[in-house]
Design a protein around this motif. Structure first.
Motif, mmCIF file in Angstrom:
data_model
loop_
_atom_site.group_PDB
_atom_site.id
_atom_site.type_symbol
_atom_site.label_atom_id
_atom_site.label_comp_id
_atom_site.label_asym_id
_atom_site.label_seq_id
_atom_site.Cartn_x
_atom_site.Cartn_y
_atom_site.Cartn_z
ATOM 1 N N GLY A 48 1.756 4.674 -1.241
ATOM 2 C CA GLY A 48 1.486 3.291 -0.328
ATOM 3 C C GLY A 48 0.975 3.428 1.189
ATOM 4 O O GLY A 48 1.008 2.675 1.921
ATOM 5 N N GLU A 50 -1.400 4.395 4.428
ATOM 6 C CA GLU A 50 -2.635 4.303 4.869
ATOM 7 C C GLU A 50 -3.081 5.529 5.744
ATOM 8 O O GLU A 50 -2.136 5.732 6.587
ATOM 9 C CB GLU A 50 -2.951 3.106 5.607
ATOM 10 C CG GLU A 50 -4.344 2.688 6.127
ATOM 11 C CD GLU A 50 -4.131 1.419 6.720
ATOM 12 O OE1 GLU A 50 -4.367 1.369 7.703
ATOM 13 O OE2 GLU A 50 -4.040 0.323 5.856
ATOM 14 N N ARG A 59 -7.107 4.101 1.934
ATOM 15 C CA ARG A 59 -5.894 3.664 1.034
ATOM 16 C C ARG A 59 -6.114 3.423 -0.423
ATOM 17 O O ARG A 59 -7.290 3.163 -0.806
ATOM 18 C CB ARG A 59 -5.491 2.231 1.773
ATOM 19 C CG ARG A 59 -6.250 1.163 1.424
ATOM 20 C CD ARG A 59 -5.831 -0.399 1.882
ATOM 21 N NE ARG A 59 -6.777 -1.293 1.534
ATOM 22 C CZ ARG A 59 -6.429 -2.606 2.023
ATOM 23 N NH1 ARG A 59 -5.619 -2.723 2.806
ATOM 24 N NH2 ARG A 59 -7.100 -3.521 1.556
ATOM 25 N N LYS A 60 -5.003 3.281 -1.291
ATOM 26 C CA LYS A 60 -5.203 3.063 -2.725
ATOM 27 C C LYS A 60 -5.606 1.556 -2.797
ATOM 28 O O LYS A 60 -5.074 0.747 -2.180
ATOM 29 C CB LYS A 60 -3.867 3.257 -3.381
ATOM 30 C CG LYS A 60 -3.772 3.088 -4.667
ATOM 31 C CD LYS A 60 -2.809 3.784 -5.506
ATOM 32 C CE LYS A 60 -1.459 2.976 -4.966
ATOM 33 N NZ LYS A 60 -0.367 3.577 -6.061
ATOM 34 N N GLN A 63 -3.655 -1.987 -2.293
ATOM 35 C CA GLN A 63 -2.537 -2.015 -1.301
ATOM 36 C C GLN A 63 -2.833 -3.017 -0.203
ATOM 37 O O GLN A 63 -4.011 -3.200 0.286
ATOM 38 C CB GLN A 63 -2.607 -0.560 -0.703
ATOM 39 C CG GLN A 63 -1.378 -0.287 0.457
ATOM 40 C CD GLN A 63 -1.616 1.051 0.758
ATOM 41 O OE1 GLN A 63 -1.898 2.279 0.017
ATOM 42 N NE2 GLN A 63 -1.279 1.226 2.149
ATOM 43 N N LYS A 64 -1.844 -3.620 0.291
ATOM 44 C CA LYS A 64 -1.784 -4.737 1.341
ATOM 45 C C LYS A 64 -1.218 -4.180 2.669
ATOM 46 O O LYS A 64 -0.233 -3.525 2.694
ATOM 47 C CB LYS A 64 -1.279 -5.888 1.049
ATOM 48 C CG LYS A 64 -1.602 -6.599 -0.248
ATOM 49 C CD LYS A 64 -3.155 -7.098 0.128
ATOM 50 C CE LYS A 64 -4.018 -7.931 -0.951
ATOM 51 N NZ LYS A 64 -5.010 -8.132 -0.713
#
Length: 64
Positions: A48, A50, A59-60, A63-64
């Motif tokens: 998770g 960044e 990022r994946k 992801q937020k």
């Protein structure tokens, strides 16, 4: 794994293909090992995180 990228001057994350990821990494780090850097990025974003390389963030997807 799908990876999104965003340069520091952009506001929107973009889904990026692996071949383009290698080009971005090469542009950002120069002669350093782009394949090894990509492996490091993939391992780091699994949890998770960044990751920033030069002026580009990774990022994946989702992801937020």
């Amino acid at each position: 794994m799908q990876i999104e990228t965003r340069y520091s001057y952009e506001k929107i994350w973009t889904l990026t293909q692996e071949s383009d990821l290698l080009k971005i990494i090469t542009d950002e780090v120069g002669d350093a090992d782009p394949q090894g850097t990509l492996l490091y990025i993939k391992e780091s974003i699994k949890s998770g995180k960044e990751i920033t390389v030069g002026s580009c963030k990774f990022r994946k997807k989702g992801q937020k």
